[in-house]
Design a protein around this motif. Structure first.
Motif, PDB file in Angstrom:
ATOM      1  N   TYR A 395       0.504   3.358  12.668  1.00  0.00           N
ATOM      2  CA  TYR A 395       1.537   2.330  12.687  1.00  0.00           C
ATOM      3  C   TYR A 395       1.071   1.115  11.884  1.00  0.00           C
ATOM      4  O   TYR A 395       1.829   0.529  11.107  1.00  0.00           O
ATOM      5  CB  TYR A 395       1.842   1.887  14.114  1.00  0.00           C
ATOM      6  N   ALA A 396      -0.207   0.735  12.076  1.00  0.00           N
ATOM      7  CA  ALA A 396      -0.739  -0.441  11.399  1.00  0.00           C
ATOM      8  C   ALA A 396      -0.661  -0.303   9.885  1.00  0.00           C
ATOM      9  O   ALA A 396      -0.302  -1.252   9.173  1.00  0.00           O
ATOM     10  CB  ALA A 396      -2.182  -0.690  11.838  1.00  0.00           C
ATOM     11  N   LEU A 397      -0.981   0.877   9.372  1.00  0.00           N
ATOM     12  CA  LEU A 397      -0.904   1.089   7.930  1.00  0.00           C
ATOM     13  C   LEU A 397       0.487   0.756   7.413  1.00  0.00           C
ATOM     14  O   LEU A 397       0.647   0.056   6.405  1.00  0.00           O
ATOM     15  CB  LEU A 397      -1.261   2.540   7.591  1.00  0.00           C
ATOM     16  N   ARG A 457      -7.449  -8.929  -3.362  1.00  0.00           N
ATOM     17  CA  ARG A 457      -7.964  -7.653  -2.862  1.00  0.00           C
ATOM     18  C   ARG A 457      -7.265  -7.253  -1.565  1.00  0.00           C
ATOM     19  O   ARG A 457      -6.920  -6.094  -1.358  1.00  0.00           O
ATOM     20  CB  ARG A 457      -9.480  -7.750  -2.626  1.00  0.00           C
ATOM     21  N   TRP A 458      -7.104  -8.221  -0.675  1.00  0.00           N
ATOM     22  CA  TRP A 458      -6.462  -7.948   0.609  1.00  0.00           C
ATOM     23  C   TRP A 458      -5.025  -7.463   0.391  1.00  0.00           C
ATOM     24  O   TRP A 458      -4.592  -6.481   0.996  1.00  0.00           O
ATOM     25  CB  TRP A 458      -6.494  -9.195   1.479  1.00  0.00           C
ATOM     26  N   HIS A 459      -4.309  -8.142  -0.471  1.00  0.00           N
ATOM     27  CA  HIS A 459      -2.920  -7.788  -0.734  1.00  0.00           C
ATOM     28  C   HIS A 459      -2.825  -6.393  -1.340  1.00  0.00           C
ATOM     29  O   HIS A 459      -1.935  -5.607  -0.971  1.00  0.00           O
ATOM     30  CB  HIS A 459      -2.295  -8.821  -1.678  1.00  0.00           C
ATOM     31  N   ALA A 460      -3.757  -6.050  -2.218  1.00  0.00           N
ATOM     32  CA  ALA A 460      -3.743  -4.719  -2.829  1.00  0.00           C
ATOM     33  C   ALA A 460      -3.996  -3.644  -1.778  1.00  0.00           C
ATOM     34  O   ALA A 460      -3.358  -2.577  -1.793  1.00  0.00           O
ATOM     35  CB  ALA A 460      -4.799  -4.643  -3.929  1.00  0.00           C
ATOM     36  N   MET A 461      -4.909  -3.928  -0.837  1.00  0.00           N
ATOM     37  CA  MET A 461      -5.165  -2.969   0.241  1.00  0.00           C
ATOM     38  C   MET A 461      -3.940  -2.813   1.132  1.00  0.00           C
ATOM     39  O   MET A 461      -3.603  -1.708   1.560  1.00  0.00           O
ATOM     40  CB  MET A 461      -6.381  -3.400   1.071  1.00  0.00           C
ATOM     41  N   GLN A 462      -3.268  -3.933   1.425  1.00  0.00           N
ATOM     42  CA  GLN A 462      -2.059  -3.858   2.240  1.00  0.00           C
ATOM     43  C   GLN A 462      -1.004  -2.971   1.580  1.00  0.00           C
ATOM     44  O   GLN A 462      -0.391  -2.118   2.243  1.00  0.00           O
ATOM     45  CB  GLN A 462      -1.482  -5.258   2.460  1.00  0.00           C
ATOM     46  N   ARG A 464      -1.419  -0.630  -0.637  1.00  0.00           N
ATOM     47  CA  ARG A 464      -1.867   0.768  -0.619  1.00  0.00           C
ATOM     48  C   ARG A 464      -1.648   1.368   0.768  1.00  0.00           C
ATOM     49  O   ARG A 464      -1.133   2.487   0.902  1.00  0.00           O
ATOM     50  CB  ARG A 464      -3.349   0.850  -0.998  1.00  0.00           C
ATOM     51  N   ALA A 465      -1.998   0.635   1.822  1.00  0.00           N
ATOM     52  CA  ALA A 465      -1.841   1.130   3.185  1.00  0.00           C
ATOM     53  C   ALA A 465      -0.380   1.427   3.502  1.00  0.00           C
ATOM     54  O   ALA A 465      -0.048   2.461   4.098  1.00  0.00           O
ATOM     55  CB  ALA A 465      -2.399   0.112   4.179  1.00  0.00           C
ATOM     56  N   MET A 466       0.505   0.553   3.061  1.00  0.00           N
ATOM     57  CA  MET A 466       1.921   0.681   3.409  1.00  0.00           C
ATOM     58  C   MET A 466       2.594   1.840   2.692  1.00  0.00           C
ATOM     59  O   MET A 466       3.663   2.303   3.123  1.00  0.00           O
ATOM     60  CB  MET A 466       2.649  -0.626   3.124  1.00  0.00           C
ATOM     61  N   THR A 467       1.995   2.316   1.623  1.00  0.00           N
ATOM     62  CA  THR A 467       2.595   3.436   0.889  1.00  0.00           C
ATOM     63  C   THR A 467       2.021   4.793   1.308  1.00  0.00           C
ATOM     64  O   THR A 467       2.491   5.823   0.819  1.00  0.00           O
ATOM     65  CB  THR A 467       2.404   3.258  -0.626  1.00  0.00           C
ATOM     66  N   ARG A 468       1.040   4.793   2.200  1.00  0.00           N
ATOM     67  CA  ARG A 468       0.527   6.063   2.708  1.00  0.00           C
ATOM     68  C   ARG A 468       1.605   6.737   3.558  1.00  0.00           C
ATOM     69  O   ARG A 468       2.258   6.089   4.373  1.00  0.00           O
ATOM     70  CB  ARG A 468      -0.735   5.859   3.551  1.00  0.00           C
ATOM     71  N   ASP A 469       1.796   8.025   3.379  1.00  0.00           N
ATOM     72  CA  ASP A 469       2.844   8.747   4.100  1.00  0.00           C
ATOM     73  C   ASP A 469       2.224   9.622   5.179  1.00  0.00           C
ATOM     74  O   ASP A 469       1.613  10.655   4.886  1.00  0.00           O
ATOM     75  CB  ASP A 469       3.655   9.605   3.131  1.00  0.00           C
ATOM     76  N   PHE A 470       2.398   9.198   6.428  1.00  0.00           N
ATOM     77  CA  PHE A 470       1.977  10.005   7.565  1.00  0.00           C
ATOM     78  C   PHE A 470       3.195  10.415   8.392  1.00  0.00           C
ATOM     79  O   PHE A 470       3.151  10.462   9.619  1.00  0.00           O
ATOM     80  CB  PHE A 470       0.961   9.234   8.422  1.00  0.00           C
ATOM     81  N   GLY A 471       4.298  10.697   7.718  1.00  0.00           N
ATOM     82  CA  GLY A 471       5.490  11.162   8.401  1.00  0.00           C
ATOM     83  C   GLY A 471       5.289  12.557   8.978  1.00  0.00           C
ATOM     84  O   GLY A 471       4.290  13.239   8.727  1.00  0.00           O
TER      85      GLY A 471
END
Length: 492
Positions: A395-397, A457-462, A464-471
């Protein structure tokens, strides 16, 4: 593919942990993949009151172990999944949570309560009396509460020999919970005395529900590839490691997924402002809302470390208490939601009293507040000593809240550590540490703080995290393939 999905809980009807979220989302995804999946649940009051179009089906259930009167009902969940309910008031019509009474103790008849659920599931294979129009090809049980399903099929052919035998799958969500009951209950549970042996249902001198499921089920799954390996070891096997290692060719780790209809900051009605990977402006508003809700200083530059968890040593929350003062000294804040061990509850209350502008603690559970913590935090702490899969970090990602996790189970499988190589190639999505010590957690927090102080760097990680698909689409396809392997070989 007709699948009876047998579960002791399902969100939002009944929830004590992640199993409820999985039981709500996975059947929907399986049905979208072309299966005909139906739930079977105990008739708790919340289930009877929460399903739509509930009506009797088939004949009364007259032969449950212990003789409890029962009937089978069928209705629909809010997502449209058909759900059977074992309506046995003497077993399920009571206050408290599904497993514990109001005094916090296990219900003394839990063995009979969940043996009845397994017995009913096995009955679908033997008779059309339960539902004259539908017979499952696969029985898919979850955790110890359904462990006797394959045992009944194997050990009671006098009762469960039907025109065909469905394939059986058992998913282990957490091997620490095993359902161990007294040996004297064999007859009460409808089990033959000859099955009380090591190569049967006997487990450390008692009847092991999970052990029985692991021994007799055609296929075993657990909720992450790493956890599938870990439970075959002495450290994480909880006494079942030898059995599971011997069945390694039938044990599969399939990651849990996320229901993005519920967990998506772009559409979430429970958070202050909506946002997405392309525009994180709403997350700043959610952070301000979270600081206000917990009485924290309204400082945009203070990174908030969120916790949504059972407060137990197993979850590593004692480590968070030990490391908290250092995080605060660096300028961080903490927002905690959870309940559990009295000492840890008291510890977080005291921490919030000592640092009222930097720490907020809510003891208990609040679904809406958990969404606000995911949206408003910068970092999510999941320092578990073991974690079969974990959902909060997934969820956090999606919410752009970078997980800080211990490298175990599904946490190791889902979070890419912000080490130099991962930072350089843009794959980092969070922070990992290896050993469950205060020192290692503190060092991981330090790395997170230093990264937070570099906004690009933080924004880039955010992002990247938000585009990970764990559906759930991918896991559903893996389960469908497993069902195909099991059912055809066993249908006569």
């Amino acid at each position: 593919m007709r699948v009876l999905y047998v579960t002791p809980e399902c969100y939002p009807l009944v929830k004590t942990g992640g199993l409820a979220d999985v039981s709500a989302a996975l059947p929907v995804a399986l049905n979208r993949s072309g299966a005909d999946v139906r739930l079977l649940m105990p008739g708790y009051p919340a289930v009877l009151n929460g399903l739509a179009d509930l009506q009797p089906v088939g004949e009364p259930v007259t032969d449950l172990p212990g003789g409890a009167p029962a009937r089978l009902l069928i209705g629909r969940t809010a997502d449209g999944v058909l759900a059977y309910v074992l309506d046995a008031p003497s077993l399920y019509d009571r206050p408290g949570n599904p497993y514990l009474g109001p005094d916090g103790r296990d219900w003394p008849d839990n063995a009979e309560r969940f043996a009845a659920l397994s017995w009913c599931a096995a009955g679908f294979a033997a008779t059309k009396a339960y539902d004259p129009w539908w017979r499952p090809e696969v029985l898919h049980g979850h955790d110890w509460q359904t462990g006797l399903i394959p045992a009944y099929l194997e050990l009671r052919p006098d009762r469960f020999a039907g025109p065909f035998r469905p394939g059986t799958v058992l998913t282990i969500h957490n091997i620490a919970y095993q359902g161990l009951f007294g040996a004297w209950m064999m007859s009460d549970l409808g089990l033959p005395s000859a099955a009380f042996r090591v190569d049967g249902v006997e487990y450390y001198g008692g009847v092991g529900f999970l052990k029985a499921g692991c021994y007799y089920s055609d296929r075993l799954t657990t909720v992450s590839p790493t956890y599938a390996h870990e439970i075959q070891t002495d450290e994480h096997g909880a006494g079942l490691q030898g059995l599971l290692a011997g069945r390694s060719d039938t044990l599969t780790g399939i990651l849990n997924g996320v229901d993005y209809d519920v967990w998506d900051p772009a559409t979430d009605p429970l958070i202050t402002a909506r946002y997405g990977a392309d525009d994180l402006g709403g997350k700043d508003l959610c952070k301000a809302d979270l600081q206000a809700a917990f009485g924290l200083d309204r400082r945009p530059d203070a990174p908030i470390a969120g916790v949504v968890s059972r407060l137990t040593g197993h979850k590593g929350l004692d480590l968070v208490l030990e490391a908290a003062t250092q995080w605060i000294a660096w300028g961080g804040q903490i927002a905690v939601l959870g309940s559990g061990e009295p000492a840890l509850e008291a510890g977080f209350r005291h921490l919030a009293t000592w640092y009222p502008k930097s720490v907020g603690a809510r003891i208990g559970y609040d679904e809406a507040l958990s969404h606000r913590i995911q949206a408003g935090s910068d970092l999510l702490l999941v320092p578990s000593r073991s974690e079969p899969c974990g959902l909060t970090q997934l969820y956090a990602l999606k919410y752009g809240t970078l997980p800080l996790v211990r490298r175990t189970g599904g946490l190791a499988d889902t979070i890419v550590d912000a080490n130099p190589a991962a930072m350089n190639d843009g794959s980092a999505t969070g922070f990992q540490f290896v050993n469950a010590t205060n020192q290692e957690l503190t060092w991981a927090l330090r790395r997170a703080m230093l990264t937070y102080r570099k906004p690009e760097r933080w924004h880039a990680m955010q992002q990247r995290a938000m585009t990970r698909d764990f559906g759930w689409h991918g896991p559903a396809e893996e389960y469908m393939e497993l069902y195909r392997e099991v059912a055809p070989a066993l249908v006569a």
